[in-house]
Design an enzyme around this catalytic site. Structure first.
Site, mmCIF file in Angstrom:
data_model
loop_
_atom_site.group_PDB
_atom_site.id
_atom_site.type_symbol
_atom_site.label_atom_id
_atom_site.label_comp_id
_atom_site.label_asym_id
_atom_site.label_seq_id
_atom_site.Cartn_x
_atom_site.Cartn_y
_atom_site.Cartn_z
ATOM 1 N N GLY A 125 0.820 -1.212 0.000
ATOM 2 C CA GLY A 125 0.000 0.000 0.000
ATOM 3 C C GLY A 125 0.846 1.250 0.000
ATOM 4 N N GLU A 185 -1.689 -2.330 -6.394
ATOM 5 C CA GLU A 185 -2.198 -1.092 -6.993
ATOM 6 C C GLU A 185 -1.018 -0.194 -7.368
ATOM 7 O OE1 GLU A 185 -5.254 1.071 -4.791
ATOM 8 O OE2 GLU A 185 -4.067 2.878 -5.075
ATOM 9 N N GLY A 197 2.385 4.881 1.553
ATOM 10 C CA GLY A 197 2.919 5.348 2.829
ATOM 11 C C GLY A 197 4.279 4.730 3.114
ATOM 12 N N ALA A 198 4.848 5.118 4.258
ATOM 13 C CA ALA A 198 6.229 4.745 4.568
ATOM 14 C C ALA A 198 6.378 3.252 4.892
ATOM 15 C CB ALA A 198 6.708 5.578 5.757
ATOM 16 N N GLY A 239 -7.063 1.205 -2.657
ATOM 17 C CA GLY A 239 -7.439 -0.195 -2.862
ATOM 18 C C GLY A 239 -7.348 -1.022 -1.592
HETATM 19 N N1 COA Z 1 -3.848 10.671 15.208
HETATM 20 C C1 COA Z 1 -3.267 11.857 14.899
HETATM 21 N N2 COA Z 1 -2.296 11.979 13.965
HETATM 22 C C2 COA Z 1 -1.910 10.868 13.342
HETATM 23 C C3 COA Z 1 -2.466 9.592 13.608
HETATM 24 C C4 COA Z 1 -3.479 9.530 14.602
HETATM 25 N N3 COA Z 1 -4.045 8.388 14.923
HETATM 26 N N4 COA Z 1 -1.878 8.675 12.834
HETATM 27 C C5 COA Z 1 -0.982 9.324 12.092
HETATM 28 N N5 COA Z 1 -0.998 10.640 12.402
HETATM 29 C C6 COA Z 1 -0.149 11.679 11.798
HETATM 30 C C7 COA Z 1 1.317 11.235 11.783
HETATM 31 O O1 COA Z 1 1.973 11.591 13.003
HETATM 32 C C8 COA Z 1 1.848 11.967 10.587
HETATM 33 O O2 COA Z 1 2.024 13.332 10.941
HETATM 34 P P1 COA Z 1 3.287 14.176 10.408
HETATM 35 O O3 COA Z 1 3.095 14.220 8.916
HETATM 36 O O4 COA Z 1 3.118 15.468 11.065
HETATM 37 O O5 COA Z 1 4.485 13.385 10.812
HETATM 38 C C9 COA Z 1 0.667 11.927 9.613
HETATM 39 O O6 COA Z 1 -0.486 11.760 10.413
HETATM 40 C C10 COA Z 1 0.763 10.775 8.593
HETATM 41 O O7 COA Z 1 0.869 9.555 9.258
HETATM 42 P P2 COA Z 1 1.805 8.400 8.698
HETATM 43 O O8 COA Z 1 1.425 7.160 9.376
HETATM 44 O O9 COA Z 1 3.225 8.824 8.750
HETATM 45 O O10 COA Z 1 1.373 8.369 7.164
HETATM 46 P P3 COA Z 1 1.954 7.573 5.936
HETATM 47 O O11 COA Z 1 2.470 8.518 4.967
HETATM 48 O O12 COA Z 1 2.843 6.440 6.341
HETATM 49 O O13 COA Z 1 0.599 6.959 5.319
HETATM 50 C C11 COA Z 1 -1.652 6.200 5.594
HETATM 51 C C12 COA Z 1 -0.219 6.135 6.111
HETATM 52 C C13 COA Z 1 -2.494 5.288 6.456
HETATM 53 C C14 COA Z 1 -2.186 7.613 5.626
HETATM 54 C C15 COA Z 1 -1.649 5.658 4.122
HETATM 55 O O14 COA Z 1 -1.171 4.355 4.109
HETATM 56 C C16 COA Z 1 -3.040 5.691 3.517
HETATM 57 O O15 COA Z 1 -3.478 6.696 3.021
HETATM 58 N N6 COA Z 1 -3.760 4.523 3.534
HETATM 59 C C17 COA Z 1 -5.090 4.405 2.990
HETATM 60 C C18 COA Z 1 -5.094 3.963 1.553
HETATM 61 C C19 COA Z 1 -4.445 2.642 1.328
HETATM 62 O O16 COA Z 1 -4.070 1.907 2.214
HETATM 63 N N7 COA Z 1 -4.311 2.298 0.073
HETATM 64 C C20 COA Z 1 -3.702 1.036 -0.264
HETATM 65 C C21 COA Z 1 -3.569 0.811 -1.694
HETATM 66 S S1 COA Z 1 -2.465 2.020 -2.417
#
Ligand code: COA
Length: 434
Positions: free
Chosen positions: A214, A237, A216-217, A335
């Site tokens: 997926g 995806e 993200g990091a 996805g």
């Molecule tokens: N409450 C408050 N803030 C939160 C939080 C929570 N529960 N969880 C994360 N955050 C903050 C983080 O601290 C980070 O903040 P910063 O940018 O100031 O450091 C920000 O939100 C992003 O979190 P992070 O976990 O680092 O995001 P990421 O870039 O690793 O992406 C998702 C993680 C979940 C957002 C991403 O995987 C996503 O959009 N998933 C949904 C879609 C998906 O899974 N698609 C799959 C097929 S492509």
């Protein structure tokens, strides 16, 4: 007519191509690294010439000049996946988000997503007059088939990719020859937490598995823990640099895939220039439209399918919020659920949600008694399978609410376990045992 003559007739400057866009129309644009940057710039430069034009696209990589507040009223933006800059536009109410699975976008185009004009970035044509959609296949063909006017930017720096990516010169109305670098996504090197999550995920990945990674990091970091695996495959995806590294190392071969054997299947990629060069004329990687790649029934044809996605928070029932922080729309569903369902249907499939146990520099637990007020449930408690943090693995499928809560508290950050245990005792009327 010979395609070369047709091509010559269709060559346009961006300023001329956009004259076909009328007030109130809907423009469907390519996204991520394949966003049509020349056209976006021309639209922004001449925004006063337009009124109430609706622009649809998915995630945005890099700047989008049409997001400039100056363009408000001239353009409105709609998307079902937000990124940093489109989030701002939605927060300013100059655009809006609509919830939809990414796989449904092609069938919505021309209906729920009106499409008067399609604008995409492609490669220059090959000897037969076919351009490749390059790094983003996703909903491009659906838009090109549906639009009254099709504008393509034939970027010399767009890699020529294979799969279902060909668009013929005869299918388009305006051709904008150009050469500009693709936007890159350079993920930070994983830290200790990400590597620990990666090791936990790796323990669930058998040789010969097919992976989805997926956004993200975390998903890309997990790949660094898979270097000792054999014959992995890809049906995803999207992917980023990590997949290229494992293909180069011979870890990802696709040799044991039960669908598209030997091929890494994807709908779009985002990564470094090195990744874009890697997929150029590379028949080991195939790009298909998102309604095919993300279809749970197609995904399920991959034996040992393992989906690895991330999320923002999980409650003690196993409800997963991946796209909102409370009421704030952060990204979109993409996805995630389709791959979770596809992996669950696949023979020996597993669906993993992997996340750091905390957010905001350790101040917030991502495992919570309740999701934040207003949060949208992305993956329901009925679909959830494995949750992984740096502290371990919780398998929730088939587990009762009480057992789920116990397993989730065990993989929460130790600082937050006492508060979660208190909630457990209130909820289940029994002491929580470590
Ligand atoms: N409450 C408050 N803030 C939160 C939080 C929570 N529960 N969880 C994360 N955050 C903050 C983080 O601290 C980070 O903040 P910063 O940018 O100031 O450091 C920000 O939100 C992003 O979190 P992070 O976990 O680092 O995001 P990421 O870039 O690793 O992406 C998702 C993680 C979940 C957002 C991403 O995987 C996503 O959009 N998933 C949904 C879609 C998906 O899974 N698609 C799959 C097929 S492509």
């Amino acid at each position: 007519m010979n395609w070369k003559d047709d091509y010559k007739k269709k060559v346009s400057k961006p300023i001329d191509a956009i004259k076909d866009i009328r007030d109130g129309q809907c423009v469907v644009m390519g996204h991520a690294a394949a966003a049509p940057r020349m056209t976006m710039q021309a639209l922004a430069d001449h925004c006063e010439d337009f009124f109430d034009v609706l622009i649809y696209h998915m995630t945005t990589l890099g700047d989008n000049p049409c997001y400039d507040p100056r363009c408000y009223g001239h353009f409105r933006h709609v998307s079902n996946f937000l990124s940093a800059n489109s989030r701002e536009v939605v927060e300013r109410r100059e655009g809006d988000f609509f919830p939809a699975y990414f796989k449904d976008v092609p069938s919505m185009i021309g209906g729920d997503i009106p499409c008067d004009v399609a604008v995409f970035q492609v490669t220059p044509p090959n000897e037969e007059g076919y351009c490749s959609l390059g790094v983003s296949c996703d909903y491009a063909k659906a838009a090109i088939h549906s639009a009254k006017t099709v504008i393509v930017e034939t970027n010399e720096q767009m890699p020529f990719t294979y799969g279902d990516t060909m668009v013929h010169v005869s299918q388009v109305d305006h051709i904008i020859p150009c050469s500009y670098p693709l936007q890159e996504l350079n993920l930070p090197a994983p830290g200790e937490v990400e590597l620990a999550i990666g090791r936990n995920c790796a323990s669930l990945v058998a040789d010969g598995s097919t992976l989805q990674l997926g956004i993200g990091a975390i998903p890309d970091a997990v790949l660094q823990s898979l270097t000792d695996k054999n014959d992995l495959g890809i049906h995803s995806e999207m992917f980023s640099n990590g997949v290229m590294e494992l293909m180069k190392k011979g870890v990802i071969t696709g040799r044991r895939k039960t669908l598209h054997r030997g091929k890494a299947v994807v709908t779009f990629i985002m990564g470094s220039r090195e990744l874009y060069d890697f997929v150029d004329h590379n028949s080991d990687v195939e790009f298909f439209p998102v309604d095919y790649v993300n279809s749970p029934l197609i995904i399920a044809k991959n034996d040992r399918m393992i989906s690895i996605n991330s999320c923002l928070e999980v409650d003690l029932q196993g409800q997963v919020a991946s796209e909102t922080i409370g009421m704030r729309q952060y990204s979109g569903i993409g996805g995630q659920v389709d791959f979770i369902r596809g992996a669950s249907l696949a023979r020996e499939g597993k669906a993993i949600i992997a996340m750091p146990s905390t957010a905001a520099g350790g101040k917030i637990s991502r495992i919570k008694p309740f999701l934040a007020e207003g949060a949208a449930v992305s993956t329901s408690r009925n679909d959830v399978d494995y949750i992984v943090t740096e502290y371990g693995i919780a398998r929730l499928k088939g587990r009762t609410l009480q057992h789920r809560a116990e397993d989730l508290i065990r993989i929460a950050h130790p600082d937050f376990r006492p508060a979660l245990a208190e909630e457990y005792e209130r909820r289940f009327h029994c002491p929580y045992q470590e």
